[in-house]
Design an enzyme around this catalytic site. Structure first.
Site, short mmCIF file in Angstrom:
data_model
loop_
_atom_site.label_atom_id
_atom_site.label_comp_id
_atom_site.label_asym_id
_atom_site.label_seq_id
_atom_site.Cartn_x
_atom_site.Cartn_y
_atom_site.Cartn_z
N ASP A 10 -12.31 77.08 21.28
CA ASP A 10 -11.36 75.96 21.50
C ASP A 10 -11.97 74.56 21.36
O ASP A 10 -11.71 73.68 22.19
CB ASP A 10 -10.73 76.08 22.90
N LYS A 111 -4.59 82.04 20.35
CA LYS A 111 -4.26 82.62 21.65
C LYS A 111 -3.31 81.68 22.37
O LYS A 111 -3.21 80.50 22.01
CB LYS A 111 -5.53 82.84 22.49
N CYS A 156 -11.69 78.73 29.39
CA CYS A 156 -11.67 79.61 28.22
C CYS A 156 -13.04 80.19 27.89
O CYS A 156 -13.14 81.35 27.50
CB CYS A 156 -11.02 78.90 27.05
C1 VGL Z 1 -8.12 75.75 28.30
C2 VGL Z 1 -6.90 75.02 30.08
C3 VGL Z 1 -5.72 75.31 29.42
C4 VGL Z 1 -9.47 75.97 27.70
C5 VGL Z 1 -6.97 76.06 27.62
O1 VGL Z 1 -9.59 76.02 26.44
O2 VGL Z 1 -10.44 76.10 28.46
N1 VGL Z 1 -8.08 75.24 29.53
N2 VGL Z 1 -5.77 75.83 28.20
#
Ligand code: VGL
Ligand code: ZN
Length: 212
Positions: A10, A111, A156
Site C-alpha cells: 500500500d 484488497k 496493513c
Molecule cells: C490501511 C487503514 C485503512 C493500511 C488501509 O494500508 O495500513 N490502514 N486502510
C-alpha cells in the site's frame, strides 16, 4: 535456494504527504522500496505490490456512518476503526506513489473491494472470509520467502505479515521501509514486536544489504 518475492504494501498517495490518510513520513518508504527493488531485481526475485482499493461507499469510511474519522465501532461484527475516505478505486489517492519505480513491479493485488468488510492484510479480509489472488500467485511462482515493507506498519503491514507467516512463508520485514498510523504512539513498535514474536525476522535496509 528458496524463491523470494518483495512485497510492497500500500505505498499509495493517500497514505503519503498530502493524502487523505497521510501517515507521518509515509513518503520515506519510497526510497527504501526502490533500493529493495533494485536489490531484488539484480537477483531475479519477484516484486509484487498490494493496493488498498475501496469503493466510494466502503463501510470502513467514517463518512458512511456519520461518525468522526478515527472513531471506533463495528463493521460486519468485527471491531473497526472508521477512517477518512481513502484509496477510492481509480482516484489519484489510490495510485502508487509517483516516485516508486513501478516498472519493476511484476504483479499488483487489490484488497478492500467488498464494501461490507475491511481488509488490512494483502491475503485475506479482516474476517478471513475471502482470499485475494496473492497467495495463489506466489505459490504458482514457487515463492516461499517474502520481504515485506510499506504502509502502514500497525495495520496493513502487520496483518499481511501475520497472515503470511500463518500461510507458511518465511517472512523478512524491512523496518525502515515501514511507517505507521500510530493512533497510539506505541502502535508501530508493538506491531513490530508482534511480527517478530510470530516468527518474522526484522532488518533495517542497511542490515539486509550487509548480511544477505
Ligand atoms: C490501511 C487503514 C485503512 C493500511 C488501509 O494500508 O495500513 N490502514 N486502510
Ligand atoms: Zn483502507
Amino acid at each position: 535456494m528458496t524463491q523470494r518475492a518483495l512485497l510492497l504494501v500500500d505505498i499509495q498517495n493517500d497514505f503519503c504527504a498530502g493524502g487523505a490518510l497521510a501517515v507521518a513520513e509515509g513518503d520515506s518508504t519510497v526510497d527504501v522500496a526502490n533500493a529493495m527493488m533494485a536489490w531484488c531485481g539484480a537477483r531475479g526475485d519477484a516484486v509484487v505490490a498490494s493496493l488498498d482499493w475501496h469503493p466510494a461507499d466502503h463501510g470502513s469510511f467514517a463518512s458512511q456512518h456519520s461518525v468522526p474519522p478515527f472513531s471506533q465501532g463495528k463493521l460486519d461484527g468485527l471491531e473497526q476503526t472508521f477512517w477518512p475516505d481513502h484509496c477510492v478505486q481509480n482516484s489519484a489517492g489510490a495510485e502508487l506513489h509517483p516516485l516508486l519505480r513501478q516498472q519493476a513491479i511484476d504483479a499488483v493485488f487489490h484488497k478492500g473491494e467488498n464494501p461490507l468488510i475491511d481488509s488490512y492484510s494483502a491475503f485475506f479480509d479482516n474476517g478471513h472470509r475471502q482470499k485475494t489472488a496473492l497467495d495463489g500467485w506466489l505459490r504458482q511462482h514457487g515463492i516461499t520467502e517474502l520481504i515485506v515493507l510499506g504502509l502502514a506498519t500497525d495495520y496493513c503491514v502487520k496483518f499481511t505479515v501475520l497472515d503470511a507467516l500463518q500461510l507458511g512463508y518465511q517472512v523478512n520485514v524491512i523496518t525502515d521501509g515501514c511507517r505507521g498510523v500510530n493512533l497510539d504512539p506505541q502502535d508501530s513498535p508493538q506491531a513490530f514486536m508482534a511480527m517478530a514474536a510470530a516468527g518474522a525476522t526484522l532488518y533495517t535496509l542497511a542490515d539486509w544489504q550487509e548480511t544477505q
